[in-house]
Design an enzyme around this catalytic site. Structure first.
Site, PDB file in Angstrom:
ATOM      1  N   CYS A 260     -50.476 -49.984  11.516  1.00  0.00           N
ATOM      2  CA  CYS A 260     -50.448 -50.709  10.231  1.00  0.00           C
ATOM      3  C   CYS A 260     -50.770 -49.854   9.012  1.00  0.00           C
ATOM      4  CB  CYS A 260     -51.414 -51.888  10.292  1.00  0.00           C
ATOM      5  SG  CYS A 260     -50.866 -53.142  11.441  1.00  0.00           S
TER       6      CYS A 260
HETATM    7  N1  NAD Z   1     -50.454 -53.955  16.586  1.00  0.00           N
HETATM    8  C1  NAD Z   1     -51.113 -54.459  15.573  1.00  0.00           C
HETATM    9  O1  NAD Z   1     -52.321 -54.328  15.485  1.00  0.00           O
HETATM   10  C2  NAD Z   1     -50.420 -55.254  14.478  1.00  0.00           C
HETATM   11  C3  NAD Z   1     -51.207 -56.035  13.625  1.00  0.00           C
HETATM   12  C4  NAD Z   1     -50.596 -56.767  12.622  1.00  0.00           C
HETATM   13  C5  NAD Z   1     -49.209 -56.688  12.474  1.00  0.00           C
HETATM   14  N2  NAD Z   1     -48.463 -55.922  13.301  1.00  0.00           N
HETATM   15  C6  NAD Z   1     -47.008 -55.938  13.107  1.00  0.00           C
HETATM   16  O2  NAD Z   1     -46.393 -56.704  14.127  1.00  0.00           O
HETATM   17  C7  NAD Z   1     -45.127 -56.161  14.503  1.00  0.00           C
HETATM   18  C8  NAD Z   1     -45.082 -55.866  15.996  1.00  0.00           C
HETATM   19  O3  NAD Z   1     -46.028 -54.864  16.319  1.00  0.00           O
HETATM   20  P1  NAD Z   1     -46.585 -54.610  17.784  1.00  0.00           P
HETATM   21  O4  NAD Z   1     -47.790 -53.764  17.609  1.00  0.00           O
HETATM   22  O5  NAD Z   1     -46.686 -55.891  18.530  1.00  0.00           O
HETATM   23  O6  NAD Z   1     -45.408 -53.752  18.435  1.00  0.00           O
HETATM   24  P2  NAD Z   1     -45.257 -53.328  19.978  1.00  0.00           P
HETATM   25  O7  NAD Z   1     -44.511 -52.031  19.957  1.00  0.00           O
HETATM   26  O8  NAD Z   1     -46.572 -53.432  20.664  1.00  0.00           O
HETATM   27  O9  NAD Z   1     -44.358 -54.449  20.624  1.00  0.00           O
HETATM   28  C9  NAD Z   1     -43.083 -54.764  20.208  1.00  0.00           C
HETATM   29  C10 NAD Z   1     -42.238 -55.253  21.388  1.00  0.00           C
HETATM   30  O10 NAD Z   1     -40.953 -55.619  20.863  1.00  0.00           O
HETATM   31  C11 NAD Z   1     -39.959 -55.251  21.791  1.00  0.00           C
HETATM   32  N3  NAD Z   1     -38.669 -55.168  21.137  1.00  0.00           N
HETATM   33  C12 NAD Z   1     -38.170 -54.162  20.378  1.00  0.00           C
HETATM   34  N4  NAD Z   1     -36.916 -54.487  19.946  1.00  0.00           N
HETATM   35  C13 NAD Z   1     -36.643 -55.710  20.439  1.00  0.00           C
HETATM   36  C14 NAD Z   1     -35.512 -56.584  20.339  1.00  0.00           C
HETATM   37  N5  NAD Z   1     -34.441 -56.245  19.620  1.00  0.00           N
HETATM   38  N6  NAD Z   1     -35.560 -57.759  20.993  1.00  0.00           N
HETATM   39  C15 NAD Z   1     -36.656 -58.098  21.707  1.00  0.00           C
HETATM   40  N7  NAD Z   1     -37.744 -57.327  21.836  1.00  0.00           N
HETATM   41  C16 NAD Z   1     -37.746 -56.148  21.205  1.00  0.00           C
HETATM   42  C17 NAD Z   1     -40.461 -53.944  22.347  1.00  0.00           C
HETATM   43  O11 NAD Z   1     -39.866 -53.689  23.621  1.00  0.00           O
HETATM   44  C18 NAD Z   1     -41.981 -54.183  22.440  1.00  0.00           C
HETATM   45  O12 NAD Z   1     -42.353 -54.680  23.710  1.00  0.00           O
HETATM   46  C19 NAD Z   1     -44.945 -54.943  13.607  1.00  0.00           C
HETATM   47  O13 NAD Z   1     -44.219 -55.317  12.483  1.00  0.00           O
HETATM   48  C20 NAD Z   1     -46.351 -54.586  13.203  1.00  0.00           C
HETATM   49  O14 NAD Z   1     -46.390 -53.907  11.970  1.00  0.00           O
HETATM   50  C21 NAD Z   1     -49.043 -55.210  14.318  1.00  0.00           C
END
Ligand code: NAD
Length: 427
Positions: A260
């Site tokens: 983030c």
């Molecule tokens: N991790 C954090 O602490 C956090 C906190 C707040 C916001 N966010 C936001 O949330 C969002 C997701 O982050 P995350 O950390 O969960 O990511 P992540 O990488 O842990 O997980 C994302 C998942 O999405 C899947 N994916 C990718 N493309 C896809 C598609 N076309 N169809 C279906 N699945 C697909 C991937 O295989 C993966 O399993 C981002 O925008 C991030 O900025 C993350």
């Protein structure tokens, strides 16, 4: 509709969301593009820090299943998109996963469905990038289906605030979309906050992260001046924190990491630049200061060795904690990687310890490539500190006995301001 919600993207954000919805009694299916991840979840295996295998087993017993088959999307009342929003190689937003997931949803979209984007992104994405793709087959947002943005606020490893007790911001394409999305989250989140529209909800998330980014940068720059002024910044922050209003403490450190803070503000500065032609100076400055911290810490380590008549070249440097925050295994964007690279470039003999990272690729967080330097965590950290010329405390995981680490070290450079002693030097 046979399923209450399909969660698209089962990572750090999507999986806890699916869990919260399952425990509230909603029928939940998870959709992801990764076969191994889906198979693992269906076999009861968690791949994120905040959920244990037992949590996944509970979800499965509550009816959860994961799939790579997109036809499930057509059966959902609500679809929530939680896919990654990284930076492109040029440093701008990479909406590839969001657009890919949206196209998949568009191919299955049914009248009456509710589609919510949770991935962090710049103001305008839901309306300008996501909506046209969803409407490509003739259904109209706000009329045939509902569309909203609701930023994810998950804080991995936070023992107090989880999905249920963290207020959820929701902004719809129309007021009716907002209401529908708010009612959906109200089924498993205590407090829902309605924003004016999708853009306000998108910006709300970027304000939160940019605020942290800028304030951490302020303390990081101040740490460098406080050192020159011979003032203990940590003590000064503690004193300032006694003000019961108008002040929130932020702390310096070896740099910022995670998915983030180092990434999201770029989405905002990019949008400002492309739409107005102007630089967002606060964000750019914060970026510059925070990104410079690993190099600064390297210089401080070098100076500290110099005081002991040692050169960085050939010195044994032990890094404690390589993840981007304490008590979790996530090492994405960790500032310890550029620090280790800088130390190695200076000829240091670098080793590390981290209970969460048994093996660490110093050169890449995205898989192994030929020539990558891969280190193994030292087995006994308290023995290792005694033989290192300098130990660098980077991530104070709670499993560490910090006082023992300090007393066993020849020299300890503390980037977190937690330790004191004759052999301890603070950032
Ligand atoms: N991790 C954090 O602490 C956090 C906190 C707040 C916001 N966010 C936001 O949330 C969002 C997701 O982050 P995350 O950390 O969960 O990511 P992540 O990488 O842990 O997980 C994302 C998942 O999405 C899947 N994916 C990718 N493309 C896809 C598609 N076309 N169809 C279906 N699945 C697909 C991937 O295989 C993966 O399993 C981002 O925008 C991030 O900025 C993350």
């Amino acid at each position: 509709m046979s399923v209450d919600v399909v969660v698209v993207g089962l990572g750090y954000v999507g999986l806890p969301l699916a869990q919260a919805a399952c425990s509230a009694g909603l029928s939940v299916v998870g959709f992801d593009v990764k076969d191994a991840l889906v198979a693992g979840l269906n076999a009861g295996k968690s791949h994120v820090d905040d959920l244990s295998d037992a949590d996944i087993a509970t979800m499965l017993s509550q009816g959860f299943s994961a799939t790579t088959n997109s036809s499930v999307l057509a059966t959902a009342a609500a679809i929530v998109i939680c896919v990654p929003t990284p930076l492109s190689d040029e440093g701008g937003p990479d909406l590839g996963a969001v657009l890919g997931a949206t196209r998949t949803i568009a191919s299955q979209l049914q009248p009456g469905q509710l589609v919510i984007l949770e991935s962090t992104t710049y103001p305008g994405t839901t309306d300008e990038d996501v909506r046209p793709l969803l409407e490509a087959n003739g259904l109209v947002a706000g009329k045939d289906f509902s569309l909203a943005f609701s930023p994810e606020r998950i804080d991995p490893g936070n023992p107090v605030y989880g999905m249920k007790n963290t207020p959820k911001v929701v902004g719809g394409f129309t007021p009716e979309c907002t209401e529908r999305a708010a009612n959906f989250y109200a089924r498993f989140v205590d407090t829902v906050v309605r924003a004016k529209g999708t853009r306000e909800a998108e910006l709300a998330k970027l304000i939160e992260n940019t605020y942290r980014h800028v304030n951490i940068a302020l303390m990081n720059e101040l740490a460098q001046f406080a050192h020159l002024l011979e003032v203990d910044l940590w003590d000064a922050i503690k004193a300032a924190s006694s003000k019961p209003f108008g002040f929130q403490a932020f702390y310096p450190g070896p740099g910022v990491g995670g998915h983030c803070i180092p990434i999201d503000p770029n989405y905002l500065s990019y949008r400002v630049k492309t739409q107005t032609g102007q630089p967002f100076r606060f964000i750019e400055l914060a970026q510059e200061v925070n990104a410079g911290m690993p190099e600064y810490v390297k210089h401080r380590i070098q100076d500290s060795l110099n005081d002991a008549k040692l050169a960085l070249n050939g010195a044994k440097v032990l890094l404690i904690g390589v993840t981007y925050k304490p008590n979790i295994a996530d090492e994405r964007e960790s500032p310890v990687r550029p620090l280790a690279q800088a130390l190695l470039a200076g000829g240091a003999d670098v080793s590390y310890h981290d209970p969460f990272v048994p093996e660490w690729n110093v050169d890449s967080e995205h898989g192994h490539h030929d020539g990558d330097r891969v280190l193994t965590s030292v087995s006994d950290v308290y023995e290792a500190v005694a033989t290192a010329d300098i130990t660098v405390l980077l991530q104070p995981h709670k499993s560490y006995d910090l006082a023992q680490l300090a007393s066993a070290s020849k020299k300890l450079f503390d980037t977190r301001g937690l330790l004191q002693g004759a052999n301890v030097e603070r950032l």
